[in-house]
Design a protein around this motif. Sequence first.
Motif, PDB file in Angstrom:
ATOM      1  N   UNK A 222      57.970 -15.159 -30.871  1.00 29.25           N
ATOM      2  CA  UNK A 222      59.283 -15.080 -31.512  1.00 29.25           C
ATOM      3  C   UNK A 222      59.274 -16.133 -32.619  1.00 29.25           C
ATOM      4  N   UNK A 223      59.909 -15.840 -33.716  1.00 30.85           N
ATOM      5  CA  UNK A 223      60.135 -16.884 -34.713  1.00 30.85           C
ATOM      6  C   UNK A 223      61.407 -16.545 -35.468  1.00 30.85           C
ATOM      7  N   UNK A 224      62.336 -17.498 -35.511  1.00 28.69           N
ATOM      8  CA  UNK A 224      63.614 -17.223 -36.137  1.00 28.69           C
ATOM      9  C   UNK A 224      64.273 -16.055 -35.422  1.00 28.69           C
ATOM     10  N   UNK A 225      64.678 -15.057 -36.184  1.00 28.84           N
ATOM     11  CA  UNK A 225      65.289 -13.862 -35.596  1.00 28.84           C
ATOM     12  C   UNK A 225      64.279 -12.728 -35.469  1.00 28.84           C
ATOM     13  N   UNK A 226      63.025 -13.009 -35.817  1.00 21.77           N
ATOM     14  CA  UNK A 226      62.017 -11.958 -35.833  1.00 21.77           C
ATOM     15  C   UNK A 226      60.930 -12.142 -34.789  1.00 21.77           C
ATOM     16  N   UNK A 227      59.911 -11.274 -34.883  1.00 19.85           N
ATOM     17  CA  UNK A 227      58.846 -11.245 -33.890  1.00 19.85           C
ATOM     18  C   UNK A 227      57.512 -11.020 -34.582  1.00 19.85           C
ATOM     19  N   UNK A 228      56.454 -11.464 -33.919  1.00 18.23           N
ATOM     20  CA  UNK A 228      55.111 -11.384 -34.490  1.00 18.23           C
ATOM     21  C   UNK A 228      54.134 -10.924 -33.418  1.00 18.23           C
ATOM     22  N   UNK A 229      53.211 -10.042 -33.788  1.00 27.61           N
ATOM     23  CA  UNK A 229      52.059  -9.705 -32.944  1.00 27.61           C
ATOM     24  C   UNK A 229      50.808  -9.902 -33.794  1.00 27.61           C
ATOM     25  N   UNK A 230      49.829 -10.622 -33.232  1.00 26.31           N
ATOM     26  CA  UNK A 230      48.604 -10.938 -33.963  1.00 26.31           C
ATOM     27  C   UNK A 230      47.396 -10.378 -33.224  1.00 26.31           C
ATOM     28  N   UNK A 231      46.562  -9.651 -33.937  1.00 28.12           N
ATOM     29  CA  UNK A 231      45.276  -9.197 -33.411  1.00 28.12           C
ATOM     30  C   UNK A 231      44.147  -9.895 -34.134  1.00 28.12           C
ATOM     31  N   UNK A 232      42.977  -9.941 -33.515  1.00 28.43           N
ATOM     32  CA  UNK A 232      41.898 -10.733 -34.092  1.00 28.43           C
ATOM     33  C   UNK A 232      40.785  -9.896 -34.714  1.00 28.43           C
ATOM     34  N   UNK A 233      41.062  -8.642 -34.935  1.00 32.56           N
ATOM     35  CA  UNK A 233      40.227  -7.803 -35.802  1.00 32.56           C
ATOM     36  C   UNK A 233      41.096  -6.647 -36.270  1.00 32.56           C
ATOM     37  N   UNK A 234      41.099  -6.408 -37.573  1.00 31.34           N
ATOM     38  CA  UNK A 234      41.972  -5.368 -38.116  1.00 31.34           C
ATOM     39  C   UNK A 234      41.610  -3.980 -37.598  1.00 31.34           C
ATOM     40  N   UNK A 235      40.336  -3.787 -37.219  1.00 32.71           N
ATOM     41  CA  UNK A 235      39.915  -2.489 -36.697  1.00 32.71           C
ATOM     42  C   UNK A 235      40.614  -2.102 -35.409  1.00 32.71           C
ATOM     43  N   UNK A 236      41.131  -3.087 -34.671  1.00 32.68           N
ATOM     44  CA  UNK A 236      41.800  -2.791 -33.403  1.00 32.68           C
ATOM     45  C   UNK A 236      43.128  -2.051 -33.611  1.00 32.68           C
ATOM     46  N   UNK A 237      43.711  -2.206 -34.800  1.00 26.49           N
ATOM     47  CA  UNK A 237      45.021  -1.597 -35.026  1.00 26.49           C
ATOM     48  C   UNK A 237      44.942  -0.078 -35.116  1.00 26.49           C
ATOM     49  N   UNK A 238      43.751   0.456 -35.357  1.00 24.95           N
ATOM     50  CA  UNK A 238      43.614   1.917 -35.372  1.00 24.95           C
ATOM     51  C   UNK A 238      42.465   2.378 -34.480  1.00 24.95           C
ATOM     52  N   UNK A 239      42.104   1.550 -33.501  1.00 24.84           N
ATOM     53  CA  UNK A 239      41.089   1.914 -32.507  1.00 24.84           C
ATOM     54  C   UNK A 239      41.743   2.878 -31.507  1.00 24.84           C
ATOM     55  N   UNK A 240      41.181   4.077 -31.320  1.00 28.02           N
ATOM     56  CA  UNK A 240      41.834   5.080 -30.465  1.00 28.02           C
ATOM     57  C   UNK A 240      42.198   4.576 -29.079  1.00 28.02           C
TER      58      UNK A 240
END
Length: 909
Positions: free
Chosen positions: A265-283
């Motif tokens: 959480x930060x301020x009024x928002x939210x964050x999710x962090x991954x450690x390789x961009x390929x994971x965001x579209x890994x089936x």
Amino acid sequence: MATSSGNMTANEDYRSLVKGLCSLEFSGDSIPCQLLLTGDTAFPLLVTTAQHVLLAASKYGKGKIVVMSHESYLNQPQFMEFLKNAISWLKPSSEALIGVNSRLDHLAQTLSCSGHRVEKVSGLKKDLGVFCTIGYDDSQAQDIVQFLREGGGVLVGAQAWHWSHCHKQENVLCNFPGNKITSVAGIYFTDQYGEKGNFCVSENIPWSPMYKDVNFSADLKHLMQGISNLDISGQSVPSELLLHGPLTFPIGLSNNNQCFFGAAYYGRGRVVVGTHEGYLFKPELKTFILNAISWLDNGKNGKIGVKQLGNLLSVLQKEGLPCVASDLIPNLSVYCCNSYSDAEAEKIQQFVAEGGGLLIAGHAWYWSYSNPNVLSQYPGNKILNKFGISILGGTVKQGVYKALDPKAIDSTYHFPRAVCQLLGDLKCGVELKPPLSTWLGRLRQDVSTYMKLPASPLTSSLQEELVHLVQGCHLPNVSKQCPVQSCSKEAFIMCLAQDISCLDCHDHGEDHTDLLNQHPVTVQIDATNPGDDAWRSTGLFLSPGKTAILMFPASTAGKGLQVQVGCHSDNLSNAKEFCRAPVVIKKKDVCGEQMKISCIWGGLLYIIVKAKSQLGLIPVKVYGAEPAPTFIKGQTSLSSWQQTIRNYPAPWAELITENIILTVPSEAIRSLEDPEALMSLWDTVMAAIADLAAIPKKFPRPERIVTDVQISCGWMHSGYPIMCHLQSATEFTNVEHIKKNGFWGPIHELGHNEQRGNWEFPPHTTEATCNLWSVYVHETVLNIPRNQAHPALKPKDRETRIQQYLKNGAKLEDWNVWTALETYLQLQEGFGWDPFKHLFAEYQTLSNAGKSNKDKMNLWAEKFSQAVNRNLIPFFKSWGWPIEETTSQKLSALPVWEDDPMKKYPSNP
């Protein structure tokens, strides 16, 4: 623990806010709540004895904010001196109009009597410079945030514990009205009661305990819905994350508690962090990513922006989600991007603070190869550090990891909670219990990283607390006889002490002015270096915990020189037990004419000259270091050595000649009468190594061999320096022993340093071709034949290996170490050493050797055949080499090798 202008400004701000105050009394019927601080601008103004934050300040955009933990404090007489300070600090200009909530009569009257322009208001209005309000109404929250961002001052008081009793199902941090204003600046009202009493106001910003009472189980439940594991197997190599903010939590952990997905959480928002961009579209991670998008959107069903993230956009579109390929544009609910650019850093931080969701991914390990300051300079960290998350240069092993259990989140490793628990237990002297005791290895490494985070009031506060912890402890007496287990509090203290030493965050109590009045030692340093980075020995030793001052010529400042204390460069962090601290060397850049350096463990003193430096011979004056036993062939007289130098009390000694430097315990050379003869022998050895490698007789930098009580792997290992155990010192410092018995190990490691990738076929030849140098040196320098130089080279053993290898089908997978060496020895015994020298010379300018082992093996077979004018294809095929038909055709006109030693074996084709 770096200082920064931002941190210095926070200290000045703090002193302005508490000017003239000795204590503040939180008494009466009002019960305050604890305040939670996060981010890089918030700082506490008052911390109680129970370590509750009751007053805090921060900045957001161009504005400033002061927060009090109960609204009644805005109107109580005992706080008026503080509030006058606060208003003066908050005012954007001396003539600014102060708007005061109509319920705060005493505050309005006090400010008016103090000369401020005051107007009673029911809410925020135009033309105010400061707005004083109560944090139970969020109807103007967005307007107040904008007012703050654009340079206004905000003074707000509230407590959230009563609200939480009336809104039991709601998230206090997100939904409490006051938090919709203050959280953008990293300050939150919580549902926890604050301590009451009369509390002293400290001279400097007080230590701010990391708030650890946030439960993220509902968040993790949302993120893990429908998920049993997180699959990060495959070719993508992830970095690891450090979650260091109080509002962060892990989503994905490896088996050794390395974090590869994290959230905050930060301020009024939210964050999710991954450690390789390929994971965001890994089936295999699709369900998780959709959960993350949903969590970040927080029920708004808003538009999603996606920037440079491969197939993520099409994945989201197929799910029917409203998304667009874009930069960060207005009216997005969630923004998805990689961590390789900080061009939008401030916009992203504002977007999150004011309610946006950020999905960001990328690794930092490759970036770290050419950029040492990952924590502060990696683009993604310029965005994420503020949120309490940092992407590190270390990697996480790919694999399939079990999803975290939301019900067990309190027993899941989380750095902020673990370090707070450890601090408490160490201060109380209690025995560490599971799970904390099982986390110590991970925690030790994370604390080491945390100590290097860029300065901010909150990180500096914990860093300073860790410094105080070490200063109050005795360092463990670690040795071979008394090792320290890696997962112990002794190891933690030992490693933390090194981190603190390397950060120069405390003085050692010495009078440095007095140090400069001592007689210096002037050393001449060769600062011209045609090779890779080189350590130049000073011949001096710096005692543990002592400080040395070095004076450099003005022309060398900022030219890449470094000072190093210690030569034992192996990092033992992964060992199960320590015979010494895992890291014992310290390096420091030469930025000016004068610098000081100290190391808690002490060590020999070096000047590091960067590759390709052309600074010539430079004099360096050194104050505070003592001479170490040092013999330089051609410079040190035998009489001085025998009568004085070898008896210097420093614990480490160096024997130096043109192409090699030996670093050994001083006790190993106290009885060495003739270092001249020893180093002359080493000169001959190094000349032979250069001869076989077909390189100039003078090495670009001398090789180094350093003995150590514990090394990172094996009995010895190659590199700069070559590292070996203390027992080996006798093996290579005794001429008679060398001439009689040889010294296979050191030459084996020197051979490793001569191996080159374009004629190496790893993993097969890694431990094989280096032995060519061992054979060559033993036979040409020491007159020790190969069958006596190493037991594995006895004729009978060699014959047995060949027969067994052929019997097993001559499979390349079995061709390694001694079996692989046999191939080269047969070639040498057939044609001598000259073809090897010829090829090693030719390969130095070869640019088309290929990358695969198959390509490189075919080229070597071709080149060696041409060098000896024989067709060696049948020979190499006998050994199972993957010879291609085109290679065979190229060499078909050459004479056959009549003396091919492999012909005699029945399995030979």
